[in-house]
Design a protein around this motif. Structure first.
Motif, PDB file in Angstrom:
ATOM      1  N   LEU A  51      -6.511   0.181  63.722  1.00 10.82           N
ATOM      2  CA  LEU A  51      -5.999   1.496  62.738  1.00 10.82           C
ATOM      3  C   LEU A  51      -5.898   1.339  61.292  1.00 10.82           C
ATOM      4  O   LEU A  51      -5.839   2.056  60.711  1.00 10.82           O
ATOM      5  CB  LEU A  51      -4.624   2.071  63.259  1.00 10.82           C
ATOM      6  CG  LEU A  51      -4.691   2.579  64.712  1.00 10.82           C
ATOM      7  CD1 LEU A  51      -3.315   3.400  65.225  1.00 10.82           C
ATOM      8  CD2 LEU A  51      -5.858   3.591  65.040  1.00 10.82           C
ATOM      9  N   PRO A  92      -6.983   6.103  59.623  1.00 15.81           N
ATOM     10  CA  PRO A  92      -7.842   5.258  59.943  1.00 15.81           C
ATOM     11  C   PRO A  92      -9.227   5.573  60.027  1.00 15.81           C
ATOM     12  O   PRO A  92      -9.672   6.784  59.983  1.00 15.81           O
ATOM     13  CB  PRO A  92      -7.457   4.889  61.677  1.00 15.81           C
ATOM     14  CG  PRO A  92      -6.097   5.875  61.707  1.00 15.81           C
ATOM     15  CD  PRO A  92      -6.077   6.614  60.225  1.00 15.81           C
ATOM     16  N   ARG A 108      -4.173  -4.670  55.331  1.00 15.66           N
ATOM     17  CA  ARG A 108      -4.448  -3.734  56.414  1.00 15.66           C
ATOM     18  C   ARG A 108      -4.769  -4.446  57.707  1.00 15.66           C
ATOM     19  O   ARG A 108      -5.315  -5.497  57.526  1.00 15.66           O
ATOM     20  CB  ARG A 108      -5.540  -2.932  55.878  1.00 15.66           C
ATOM     21  CG  ARG A 108      -5.577  -1.813  55.005  1.00 15.66           C
ATOM     22  CD  ARG A 108      -6.611  -1.173  54.767  1.00 15.66           C
ATOM     23  NE  ARG A 108      -6.566  -0.305  53.718  1.00 15.66           N
ATOM     24  CZ  ARG A 108      -6.531   0.951  53.731  1.00 15.66           C
ATOM     25  NH1 ARG A 108      -6.080   1.458  55.079  1.00 15.66           N
ATOM     26  NH2 ARG A 108      -6.396   2.026  52.915  1.00 15.66           N
ATOM     27  N   LYS A 145     -12.005   5.884  54.191  1.00 17.21           N
ATOM     28  CA  LYS A 145     -11.768   5.288  53.180  1.00 17.21           C
ATOM     29  C   LYS A 145     -13.076   5.065  52.284  1.00 17.21           C
ATOM     30  O   LYS A 145     -12.927   4.887  50.999  1.00 17.21           O
ATOM     31  CB  LYS A 145     -11.515   3.574  53.542  1.00 17.21           C
ATOM     32  CG  LYS A 145     -10.167   3.398  54.129  1.00 17.21           C
ATOM     33  CD  LYS A 145      -9.828   2.268  54.785  1.00 17.21           C
ATOM     34  CE  LYS A 145      -8.778   2.187  55.871  1.00 17.21           C
ATOM     35  NZ  LYS A 145      -9.140   2.874  57.122  1.00 17.21           N
ATOM     36  N   HIS A 162       1.460   1.373  54.191  1.00 13.99           N
ATOM     37  CA  HIS A 162       0.978   2.782  54.287  1.00 13.99           C
ATOM     38  C   HIS A 162       1.837   3.608  54.756  1.00 13.99           C
ATOM     39  O   HIS A 162       2.179   4.685  54.376  1.00 13.99           O
ATOM     40  CB  HIS A 162      -0.191   2.703  55.171  1.00 13.99           C
ATOM     41  CG  HIS A 162      -1.420   1.810  54.320  1.00 13.99           C
ATOM     42  ND1 HIS A 162      -1.923   0.782  54.689  1.00 13.99           N
ATOM     43  CD2 HIS A 162      -2.092   2.424  53.449  1.00 13.99           C
ATOM     44  CE1 HIS A 162      -2.968   0.536  53.767  1.00 13.99           C
ATOM     45  NE2 HIS A 162      -3.159   1.409  52.966  1.00 13.99           N
ATOM     46  N   ILE A 182       1.783  13.633  57.232  1.00 12.39           N
ATOM     47  CA  ILE A 182       1.548  12.408  56.379  1.00 12.39           C
ATOM     48  C   ILE A 182       0.263  12.968  55.680  1.00 12.39           C
ATOM     49  O   ILE A 182       0.223  12.649  54.434  1.00 12.39           O
ATOM     50  CB  ILE A 182       0.950  11.207  57.208  1.00 12.39           C
ATOM     51  CG1 ILE A 182       2.210  10.993  58.221  1.00 12.39           C
ATOM     52  CG2 ILE A 182       0.937  10.262  56.292  1.00 12.39           C
ATOM     53  CD1 ILE A 182       3.509  10.393  57.446  1.00 12.39           C
ATOM     54  N   PRO A 226     -10.261   5.219  49.192  1.00  8.98           N
ATOM     55  CA  PRO A 226     -10.160   3.928  49.417  1.00  8.98           C
ATOM     56  C   PRO A 226      -8.866   3.497  50.050  1.00  8.98           C
ATOM     57  O   PRO A 226      -8.638   2.472  50.523  1.00  8.98           O
ATOM     58  CB  PRO A 226     -10.697   3.377  48.114  1.00  8.98           C
ATOM     59  CG  PRO A 226     -11.517   4.275  47.426  1.00  8.98           C
ATOM     60  CD  PRO A 226     -10.940   5.262  47.685  1.00  8.98           C
ATOM     61  N   GLU A 227      -7.639   4.210  49.175  1.00 13.71           N
ATOM     62  CA  GLU A 227      -6.273   3.746  49.362  1.00 13.71           C
ATOM     63  C   GLU A 227      -5.699   4.395  50.694  1.00 13.71           C
ATOM     64  O   GLU A 227      -4.737   4.442  50.904  1.00 13.71           O
ATOM     65  CB  GLU A 227      -5.533   4.009  48.252  1.00 13.71           C
ATOM     66  CG  GLU A 227      -5.887   3.196  47.170  1.00 13.71           C
ATOM     67  CD  GLU A 227      -6.144   1.820  47.347  1.00 13.71           C
ATOM     68  OE1 GLU A 227      -7.177   1.194  46.717  1.00 13.71           O
ATOM     69  OE2 GLU A 227      -5.105   1.118  47.789  1.00 13.71           O
ATOM     70  N   THR A 228      -6.406   5.349  51.462  1.00 15.17           N
ATOM     71  CA  THR A 228      -5.981   6.471  52.288  1.00 15.17           C
ATOM     72  C   THR A 228      -5.337   5.370  53.577  1.00 15.17           C
ATOM     73  O   THR A 228      -5.595   4.457  54.059  1.00 15.17           O
ATOM     74  CB  THR A 228      -6.935   7.331  52.926  1.00 15.17           C
ATOM     75  OG1 THR A 228      -6.141   8.043  53.696  1.00 15.17           O
ATOM     76  CG2 THR A 228      -8.068   6.738  53.629  1.00 15.17           C
ATOM     77  N   ILE A 229      -4.519   6.099  54.170  1.00 17.95           N
ATOM     78  CA  ILE A 229      -3.812   5.487  55.359  1.00 17.95           C
ATOM     79  C   ILE A 229      -4.491   6.035  56.501  1.00 17.95           C
ATOM     80  O   ILE A 229      -4.462   5.380  57.696  1.00 17.95           O
ATOM     81  CB  ILE A 229      -2.322   6.197  55.593  1.00 17.95           C
ATOM     82  CG1 ILE A 229      -1.436   5.469  56.699  1.00 17.95           C
ATOM     83  CG2 ILE A 229      -2.321   7.671  55.641  1.00 17.95           C
ATOM     84  CD1 ILE A 229      -0.020   5.985  56.924  1.00 17.95           C
TER      85      ILE A 229
END
Lengths: 284, 180
Positions: free
Chosen positions: A196, B143, A192, B134, A202, B110, B138-141
């Motif tokens: 953002l 922000p 990451r 998160k 992702h 998304i 925890p694995e989310t895109i």
């Protein structure tokens, strides 16, 4: 009787019209061999099916790529063909070798090159990509100054060389001395980054095929680079695209030609191993 | 000066120097000192996350005030601010998109649809999702919109700044709470 006749004619006209209209919309349909998809060469690939960026492009963009006269990237390839034959002249006026002097017919000597890079260079003890290999040849064997990364000359020559591999499936070597660099590229892909806080995965592994605002996310494959991007209105390298992606997640990009980007290029070409080289691709 | 005195003063000076700079190198000792420094220098407001077995939330407003739902809607559609429509869809906006396609149109897919989100989550949970999704997934895109720590290689203009400030988070939350 007349009604029957009239309705029959109407049906004929309507069906002709419908056939005519649908026939003029030339879309690459599934299974017609132009979808540019493949099964990954390596079973460890997290992707089950490989879809080139071509698959996600609009029909007009696809048509532009397939026609050598319409494809704006081919102008760069033609320039590259001229550079292939040109002999750099030193300040003293001495003419040095051209690419052709050593490599002769590029359709033979460069056939596999575009599908194999990046490769491990034992002198530099790191991976080098096609652009860097061209500059190595220029400085070492042609006794000429290296081309600046993203310069028109380097883009044209790289596109020309990779275009010789058009249709050849990408297959990069990731074992032996390349292994630690492959692992670095893989770590970069999943890390990451930026304000953002997103990694490449992702968008390009978890969400390809979905729309992010008006953009359709692709698998982020590298098989078409250097690519003519309609957004750039010009041909650009893979590293230029990496910089753009970094900036889009509000991360600090690396320099063009940086080790991090070359390692990522190796990893991406492994992820796309099986897809055919499409250089110069046309994308949005 | 006599030699012994010189020597003694030199050792004293050396030890003072070491002890004066030791806090800088201490990772765990002098903890109160470093925490106090961090509190002073961090530009973000402090907030408390309540973590129970059933739920995780930030029950209190970040600013102590309520947000403005109209401002929240503008933050959601603005690309340089929340840019929420990059990933989320709001069915109410589809009507607006016909008149104003540039600002409301082409909503992303998304993330989940935001319709009825206020019925699915408590306000505190929504606030936590905005602040740092998160913590929930925890694995989310998605922000983190109110976080500056543990971010990797943030670009120059965005360094040490959250995507949205505390009042903007409250404004977006106020709009989301209207989506029942």
């Amino acid at each position: 009787m007349l009604l029957k006749y009239f309705s029959c004619c109407l049906m004929m006209v309507l069906s002709l019209a419908w056939g005519g209209i649908s026939g003029t919309i030339s879309e690459a349909k599934a299974g017609d061999g132009r979808e540019k998809s493949a099964v990954p060469l390596d079973d460890n690939n997290p992707l089950r099916n490989l879809w080139s960026g071509y698959y996600y492009a609009k029909p007009e963009t696809k048509t532009m790529q397939l026609d050598d006269f319409d494809n704006p990237g081919m102008l760069y390839v033609e320039e590259g063909a001229e550079l292939w034959k040109s002999k750099p002249v030193t300040q003293a006026g001495k003419e040095n070798k051209s690419c052709a002097s050593c490599h002769n017919n590029p359709q033979v000597s460069m056939k596999q090159a575009g599908a194999r890079y990046p490769v491990y260079n034992p002198d530099l003890k790191r991976m080098i990509n096609l652009e860097q290999r061209i500059n190595l040849c220029r400085t070492r064997f042609q006794k000429a100054p290296a081309y600046k990364y993203e310069s028109r000359e380097l883009l044209s020559l790289t596109a020309f060389v990779r275009n010789q591999s058009l249709g050849v499936p990408v297959r990069v070597k990731i074992d032996g001395p390349a292994k630690p660099f492959f692992e670095k590229g893989k770590a970069y892909y999943y890390k990451r980054r930026g304000q953002l806080d997103m990694g490449c995965n992702h968008c390009h592994e978890n969400n390809y095929g979905k729309y992010i605002r008006s953009n359709l996310l692709s698998q982020g494959q590298a098989n078409g680079f250097p690519t003519y991007r309609l957004k750039w209105q010009g041909l650009g390298s893979l590293h230029r695209r990496f910089k753009g992606c970094n900036q889009q997640v509000r991360a600090k990009p690396f320099a063009l030609g940086a080790d991090e980007y070359v390692n990522l290029e190796l990893y991406l070409n492994w992820r796309g191993s099986g897809l055919e080289v499409e250089t110069p691709a046309v994308r949005n | 000066m006599r030699f012994e005195k010189q020597f003694f003063l030199a050792i004293l000076g050396l030890m003072t120097g070491i002890f004066a700079f030791l806090p800088l190198y201490s990772t765990d000792g002098f903890a109160e000192n470093t925490q106090a420094q961090e509190k002073k220098t961090s530009p973000l407001k402090t907030f408390e996350i309540i973590d129970t077995i059933q739920s995780k939330s930030i029950p209190k407003s970040l600013t102590g005030k309520r947000g403005n739902a109209k401002r929240g809607e503008s933050l959601i559609i603005t690309r340089s601010k929340g840019n929420c429509l990059a990933c989320h869809l709001v069915r109410d906006f589809e009507k607006k998109a016909k008149q104003d396609p540039n600002r409301y149109g082409d909503m992303g897919e998304i993330g989940p649809n935001l319709d009825g989100v206020a019925s699915r989550y408590e306000p505190g949970e929504l606030r936590l999702l905005l602040v740092d999704a998160k913590q929930f997934f925890p694995e989310t895109i998605m922000p983190a919109f109110y976080r500056i720590k543990e971010l990797h290689r943030v670009g120059g203009a965005f360094k040490n700044k959250p995507v949205l400030n505390a009042q903007e988070i409250e404004d977006v939350l106020s709009f989301l709470l209207t989506l029942k």
